[in-house]
Write an enzyme that holds these catalytic residues in place. Sequence first.
Site, PDB file in Angstrom:
ATOM      1  CG  HIS A  54     -13.859  -1.066  -2.087  1.00 30.62           C
ATOM      2  ND1 HIS A  54     -13.327  -1.509  -3.400  1.00 30.62           N
ATOM      3  CD2 HIS A  54     -14.944  -1.679  -2.425  1.00 30.62           C
ATOM      4  CE1 HIS A  54     -14.163  -2.531  -3.662  1.00 30.62           C
ATOM      5  NE2 HIS A  54     -15.175  -2.696  -3.144  1.00 30.62           N
ATOM      6  CE1 TYR A  56      -3.076  -3.181   1.123  1.00 29.28           C
ATOM      7  CE2 TYR A  56      -4.108  -1.533   0.032  1.00 29.28           C
ATOM      8  CZ  TYR A  56      -4.137  -2.427   0.348  1.00 29.28           C
ATOM      9  OH  TYR A  56      -5.401  -3.553   0.163  1.00 29.28           O
ATOM     10  CB  CYS A  69      -6.170   1.767  15.447  1.00 28.73           C
ATOM     11  SG  CYS A  69      -5.709   0.278  17.156  1.00 28.73           S
ATOM     12  CG  LEU A  89     -10.129   0.002 -22.629  1.00 33.78           C
ATOM     13  CD1 LEU A  89     -10.255   1.623 -23.120  1.00 33.78           C
ATOM     14  CD2 LEU A  89      -8.891  -0.731 -22.271  1.00 33.78           C
TER      15      LEU A  89
HETATM   16  N1  APR Z   1     -10.707   3.220 -19.951  1.00 32.87           N
HETATM   17  C1  APR Z   1     -11.770   2.438 -19.200  1.00 32.87           C
HETATM   18  N2  APR Z   1     -12.405   1.455 -18.680  1.00 32.87           N
HETATM   19  C2  APR Z   1     -10.858   1.279 -18.629  1.00 32.87           C
HETATM   20  C3  APR Z   1      -9.489   1.541 -18.811  1.00 32.87           C
HETATM   21  C4  APR Z   1      -9.588   3.004 -19.679  1.00 32.87           C
HETATM   22  N3  APR Z   1      -8.168   3.754 -20.197  1.00 32.87           N
HETATM   23  N4  APR Z   1      -8.745   0.773 -18.444  1.00 32.87           N
HETATM   24  C5  APR Z   1      -8.566   0.044 -17.848  1.00 32.87           C
HETATM   25  N5  APR Z   1     -10.206  -0.340 -18.247  1.00 32.87           N
HETATM   26  C6  APR Z   1     -11.134  -0.859 -17.889  1.00 32.87           C
HETATM   27  C7  APR Z   1     -10.774  -2.587 -18.135  1.00 32.87           C
HETATM   28  O1  APR Z   1     -11.459  -2.889 -19.647  1.00 32.87           O
HETATM   29  C8  APR Z   1     -11.560  -3.344 -16.737  1.00 32.87           C
HETATM   30  O2  APR Z   1     -13.282  -4.359 -17.060  1.00 32.87           O
HETATM   31  O3  APR Z   1     -11.193  -1.096 -16.392  1.00 32.87           O
HETATM   32  C9  APR Z   1     -11.761  -1.868 -15.743  1.00 32.87           C
HETATM   33  C10 APR Z   1     -10.893  -2.517 -14.532  1.00 32.87           C
HETATM   34  O4  APR Z   1     -11.206  -3.553 -13.607  1.00 32.87           O
HETATM   35  P1  APR Z   1     -10.639  -4.217 -12.426  1.00 32.87           P
HETATM   36  O5  APR Z   1      -8.258  -4.372 -12.823  1.00 32.87           O
HETATM   37  O6  APR Z   1     -10.978  -5.246 -12.116  1.00 32.87           O
HETATM   38  O7  APR Z   1     -10.274  -3.046 -11.394  1.00 32.87           O
HETATM   39  P2  APR Z   1     -12.349  -2.770 -10.420  1.00 32.87           P
HETATM   40  O8  APR Z   1     -13.164  -3.443 -11.304  1.00 32.87           O
HETATM   41  O9  APR Z   1     -12.635  -1.535 -10.294  1.00 32.87           O
HETATM   42  O10 APR Z   1     -11.715  -3.625  -9.357  1.00 32.87           O
HETATM   43  C11 APR Z   1     -12.846  -4.129  -8.438  1.00 32.87           C
HETATM   44  O11 APR Z   1     -11.408  -5.787  -6.709  1.00 32.87           O
HETATM   45  O12 APR Z   1      -9.480  -6.163  -6.353  1.00 32.87           O
HETATM   46  C12 APR Z   1     -10.714  -5.095  -5.663  1.00 32.87           C
HETATM   47  O13 APR Z   1     -11.211  -3.761  -4.669  1.00 32.87           O
HETATM   48  C13 APR Z   1     -10.426  -3.604  -5.620  1.00 32.87           C
HETATM   49  O14 APR Z   1     -11.887  -1.924  -5.982  1.00 32.87           O
HETATM   50  C14 APR Z   1     -11.001  -3.087  -6.367  1.00 32.87           C
HETATM   51  C15 APR Z   1     -12.785  -4.176  -7.268  1.00 32.87           C
END
Ligand code: APR
EC number: 2.3.1.286
Length: 230
Positions: A106, A53, A114, A199
């Site tokens: 989150h 982190y 703590c 995306l």
């Molecule tokens: N513009 C739009 N979308 C994008 C871009 C971009 N430039 N780059 C990536 N993406 C999309 C990807 O296609 C994917 O579907 O963003 C999404 C990211 O997905 P994850 O990496 O799974 O992130 P997220 O959905 O926020 O994860 C949710 O999982 O691990 C836990 O706590 C963590 O908050 C997180 C939660």
Amino acid sequence: MRKIVILTGAGISAESGLGTFRDAGGLWARHRIEDVATPEGFARDPALVHRFYNARRAQAVEARPNPAHAALARLQAAHDGEVVIITQNVDGLHETAGAQNVIHMHGMLSGALCAACDARWQAPLAMGPGDACPVCAARAARPDVVWFGEIPYRMVEIGQHLDEADVFVAIGTSGQVWPAAGFAQQAARGGAWRVEMNLEPSDITGDFSETRLGRASEVVPVWVAEVLGA
Ligand code: APR
């Protein structure tokens, strides 16, 4: 006046240089969730979790909001109805862009918690396992972020917003983590029009009235301009 409820995920911060979790080379390709994002992992090796982190916190403080964050702040300021931003992200880029009252379900990298007495305070840039709680002095300081197996913050409030939404928008999330993955379905039960901006198609694309594929910094400003110009 239409109430707009927006959920953002890591994809909205990708173009600000912050890594996503499940894209190729993402955080979960380089770190084991059970080691760095669970209470058990923290109990087993707090130094490893703090290093994970601390690196993300250092990146987040250097990151700048992109046009997608700015467009949402503009929407909040100019839309004649309520605009609620709920984020799964732990960076502060929505606030830096001027967004108000962002719901961090989150938690945030900027917060410390703590593990012994639940006290909360502003996290230093780098935290370590010897950090003492300023309230109870226990050496149990942890990042104030929600780990797998823990309950996300402000879920009752989020549920009310979803039930009241006229429009529900999800931006930059893969829809693989609950309860956020179920928000579009809950908004649908309340009659909301649902828009996904991502995306690529996500696990929850089928829950939306429309999907706009592309980079957040391109598709979000276009959508906001449509809403404000409508
Ligand atoms: N513009 C739009 N979308 C994008 C871009 C971009 N430039 N780059 C990536 N993406 C999309 C990807 O296609 C994917 O579907 O963003 C999404 C990211 O997905 P994850 O990496 O799974 O992130 P997220 O959905 O926020 O994860 C949710 O999982 O691990 C836990 O706590 C963590 O908050 C997180 C939660």
